[in-house]
Write a protein that holds these residues in place. Structure first.
Motif, PDB file in Angstrom:
ATOM      1  N   PRO A 156       0.835  -1.216   0.000  1.00  0.00           N
ATOM      2  CA  PRO A 156       0.000   0.000   0.000  1.00  0.00           C
ATOM      3  C   PRO A 156       0.867   1.263   0.000  1.00  0.00           C
ATOM      4  N   VAL A 157       0.355   2.322  -0.625  1.00  0.00           N
ATOM      5  CA  VAL A 157       1.096   3.593  -0.668  1.00  0.00           C
ATOM      6  C   VAL A 157       0.228   4.688  -0.068  1.00  0.00           C
ATOM      7  N   ASN A 158       0.701   5.276   1.019  1.00  0.00           N
ATOM      8  CA  ASN A 158      -0.054   6.384   1.621  1.00  0.00           C
ATOM      9  C   ASN A 158       0.561   7.735   1.341  1.00  0.00           C
ATOM     10  N   SER A 159       1.883   7.710   1.119  1.00  0.00           N
ATOM     11  CA  SER A 159       2.558   8.968   0.778  1.00  0.00           C
ATOM     12  C   SER A 159       3.790   8.604  -0.044  1.00  0.00           C
ATOM     13  N   LEU A 160       4.450   9.631  -0.581  1.00  0.00           N
ATOM     14  CA  LEU A 160       5.626   9.365  -1.418  1.00  0.00           C
ATOM     15  C   LEU A 160       6.737   8.652  -0.648  1.00  0.00           C
ATOM     16  N   ALA A 161       6.771   8.833   0.669  1.00  0.00           N
ATOM     17  CA  ALA A 161       7.798   8.162   1.477  1.00  0.00           C
ATOM     18  C   ALA A 161       7.741   6.647   1.282  1.00  0.00           C
ATOM     19  N   ASP A 162       6.537   6.114   1.009  1.00  0.00           N
ATOM     20  CA  ASP A 162       6.400   4.664   0.813  1.00  0.00           C
ATOM     21  C   ASP A 162       7.044   4.191  -0.496  1.00  0.00           C
ATOM     22  N   LEU A 163       7.382   5.131  -1.369  1.00  0.00           N
ATOM     23  CA  LEU A 163       7.961   4.757  -2.672  1.00  0.00           C
ATOM     24  C   LEU A 163       9.463   5.038  -2.740  1.00  0.00           C
ATOM     25  N   GLN A 164       9.944   5.742  -1.759  1.00  0.00           N
ATOM     26  CA  GLN A 164      11.329   6.209  -1.775  1.00  0.00           C
ATOM     27  C   GLN A 164      12.312   5.114  -2.180  1.00  0.00           C
ATOM     28  N   GLY A 165      13.142   5.408  -3.183  1.00  0.00           N
ATOM     29  CA  GLY A 165      14.205   4.481  -3.589  1.00  0.00           C
ATOM     30  C   GLY A 165      13.757   3.325  -4.463  1.00  0.00           C
ATOM     31  N   LEU A 166      12.458   3.190  -4.716  1.00  0.00           N
ATOM     32  CA  LEU A 166      11.995   2.076  -5.547  1.00  0.00           C
ATOM     33  C   LEU A 166      12.377   2.297  -7.011  1.00  0.00           C
ATOM     34  N   LYS A 167      12.417   1.202  -7.754  1.00  0.00           N
ATOM     35  CA  LYS A 167      12.671   1.306  -9.193  1.00  0.00           C
ATOM     36  C   LYS A 167      11.327   1.440  -9.896  1.00  0.00           C
ATOM     37  N   MET A 168      11.143   2.570 -10.544  1.00  0.00           N
ATOM     38  CA  MET A 168       9.848   2.913 -11.156  1.00  0.00           C
ATOM     39  C   MET A 168       9.945   2.797 -12.665  1.00  0.00           C
ATOM     40  N   ARG A 169       8.992   2.088 -13.251  1.00  0.00           N
ATOM     41  CA  ARG A 169       8.983   1.994 -14.719  1.00  0.00           C
ATOM     42  C   ARG A 169       8.767   3.382 -15.344  1.00  0.00           C
ATOM     43  N   ASN A 183      11.504  10.712  -6.102  1.00  0.00           N
ATOM     44  CA  ASN A 183      12.594  10.047  -5.367  1.00  0.00           C
ATOM     45  C   ASN A 183      12.629   8.542  -5.617  1.00  0.00           C
ATOM     46  N   THR A 184      12.308   8.167  -6.842  1.00  0.00           N
ATOM     47  CA  THR A 184      12.436   6.765  -7.258  1.00  0.00           C
ATOM     48  C   THR A 184      13.430   6.731  -8.424  1.00  0.00           C
ATOM     49  N   SER A 185      13.874   5.522  -8.824  1.00  0.00           N
ATOM     50  CA  SER A 185      14.795   5.454  -9.970  1.00  0.00           C
ATOM     51  C   SER A 185      14.047   5.041 -11.215  1.00  0.00           C
ATOM     52  N   PRO A 186      14.067   5.894 -12.252  1.00  0.00           N
ATOM     53  CA  PRO A 186      13.365   5.551 -13.492  1.00  0.00           C
ATOM     54  C   PRO A 186      14.056   4.430 -14.256  1.00  0.00           C
ATOM     55  N   THR A 187      13.273   3.479 -14.745  1.00  0.00           N
ATOM     56  CA  THR A 187      13.806   2.374 -15.545  1.00  0.00           C
ATOM     57  C   THR A 187      12.884   2.185 -16.747  1.00  0.00           C
ATOM     58  N   THR A 188      13.442   2.301 -17.937  1.00  0.00           N
ATOM     59  CA  THR A 188      12.611   2.180 -19.135  1.00  0.00           C
ATOM     60  C   THR A 188      12.327   0.713 -19.442  1.00  0.00           C
ATOM     61  N   ILE A 302       4.392  17.998  -7.507  1.00  0.00           N
ATOM     62  CA  ILE A 302       5.308  17.578  -8.579  1.00  0.00           C
ATOM     63  C   ILE A 302       4.741  17.966  -9.952  1.00  0.00           C
ATOM     64  N   GLY A 303       3.426  17.830 -10.088  1.00  0.00           N
ATOM     65  CA  GLY A 303       2.778  18.230 -11.338  1.00  0.00           C
ATOM     66  C   GLY A 303       3.041  19.695 -11.659  1.00  0.00           C
ATOM     67  N   THR A 304       2.933  20.549 -10.638  1.00  0.00           N
ATOM     68  CA  THR A 304       3.182  21.991 -10.835  1.00  0.00           C
ATOM     69  C   THR A 304       4.624  22.234 -11.275  1.00  0.00           C
TER      70      THR A 304
END
Ligand code: PCA
Length: 326
Positions: A156-169, A183-188, A302-304
């Motif tokens: 579950p994700v409640n805030s960005l802290a829960d995603l910190q450091g994850l590898k994000m597509r 604060n995640t690492s982009p991976t194509t 972040i959108g802004t």
């Protein structure tokens, strides 16, 4: 430039077809690579588009749809159309973000999050996008929207802290930037490789449509879908300008009419598709939840930032935004 043996053979075949068309005005065959598989709405619309053109030209123009990047890899489709290797093709608009900033209108988070506003953004962006395509020797035929893009994770994700450091597509320049700002690492990773990328730990999270989650059987490798509905991206179908100009006026009109029908059926179909696919995710055991206010506040910030960065990239962006906000 890289040609596969298969595409070289098809190129040769179409050269032969064109040659004979010149002499006897026989039927011509056009090749249309598309990036996504047959289960997707844009691909189904592509087949219908081709069929309508075949019927309305009494078989004179036969467009062969090569779905699922089977003829040409997705990132190479724009160049294949530009150079005339194929006459037309489908491409995810956001993937062209590095060609010119106007293509980035497609993947800016929280700029247009309802289908009505996404359509309005598209109308605002279209003239600028067409100018850029024209410079590239291409012409826009139609576009098909995807369902709104939401967050898939293994917890579950409640805030960005829960995603910190994850590898994000990431699937475009804008989504790479978004992953950085989260604060995640982009991976194509391209769509067909999503299941394997999750199961081998190449990625831990992604933002995409319920449709792409269903297609890739997301329930096999993740548990949570947080419905942030961050943006509504689109595919577009573009044609090589010279190929189009060589056609007689009547055939050109048949193509333009079929393109208008394709575009209308995409916007008409996407809402139902989104609802149906979200339900399928839940039926297979994925926890589908509304985002927390905290997560939405962080993402909106972040959108802004991304809108401001985008605005600074080119004067055309200002034109798109002022038309959109009118
Ligand atoms: N599916 C495609 C593009 C947007 C979408 O919903 C993808 O994930 O690459």
């Amino acid at each position: 430039m890289k040609f596969s043996i298969k595409s070289a053979a098809i190129l040769l075949a179409s050269v032969v077809t064109l040659g004979s068309a010149g002499i006897a005005s026989a039927a011509s065959q056009w090749h249309m690579p598309t990036p996504y598989g047959d289960a997707n709405l844009p691909t189904q619309i592509a087949y219908k588009f081709a069929e309508e053109i075949k019927n309305n030209t009494a078989g004179d123009l036969d467009i062969v749809v090569h779905s699922g990047a089977s003829l040409i890899k997705h990132p190479e489709i724009p160049r294949a159309v530009k150079t005339g290797q194929v006459q037309l093709g489908e491409v995810f608009i956001g993937i062209m973000g590095n060609t010119h900033p106007v293509f980035k209108h497609d993947n800016i988070p929280f700029l247009a999050t309802t289908y009505d506003s996404a359509q309005k953004l598209w109308e605002a962006a279209k003239p600028e996008l067409e100018k850029q395509l024209n410079k590239e020797g291409m012409m826009l035929l139609y576009s098909v929207p995807w369902p709104a893009q939401s967050l898939y994770t293994k917890a579950p994700v409640n805030s960005l802290a829960d995603l910190q450091g994850l590898k994000m597509r990431a699937y475009s320049p804008s989504t790479s930037r978004l992953a950085d700002l989260m604060n995640t690492s982009p991976t194509t990773v391209q769509v067909p490789e999503i299941p394997q990328a999750f199961s081998t730990g190449i990625i831990d999270a992604m933002i995409t449509s319920p449709s792409t989650g269903v297609n890739g059987q997301a329930w096999d490798y993740l548990t949570n879908y947080t419905d942030v509905r961050a943006w509504i991206p689109k595919n577009m179908v573009v044609v090589n300008k010279r190929s189009f100009k060589r056609l007689d006026k009547k055939t050109q009109q048949v193509i333009l009419d079929a393109a208008a029908n394709a575009e209308a059926s995409g916007w008409a179909g996407v809402r139902g598709q989104a609802a149906e696919d979200t339900m399928t995710l839940a039926e297979h055991g994925i926890t589908v939840s509304e985002p927390s206010p905290e997560l939405m506040a962080e993402l909106n910030k972040i959108g802004t930032i991304m809108v401001d960065e985008w605005k600074a990239e080119a004067p055309e962006v200002e034109t798109i935004l002022s038309t959109y906000y009118q």
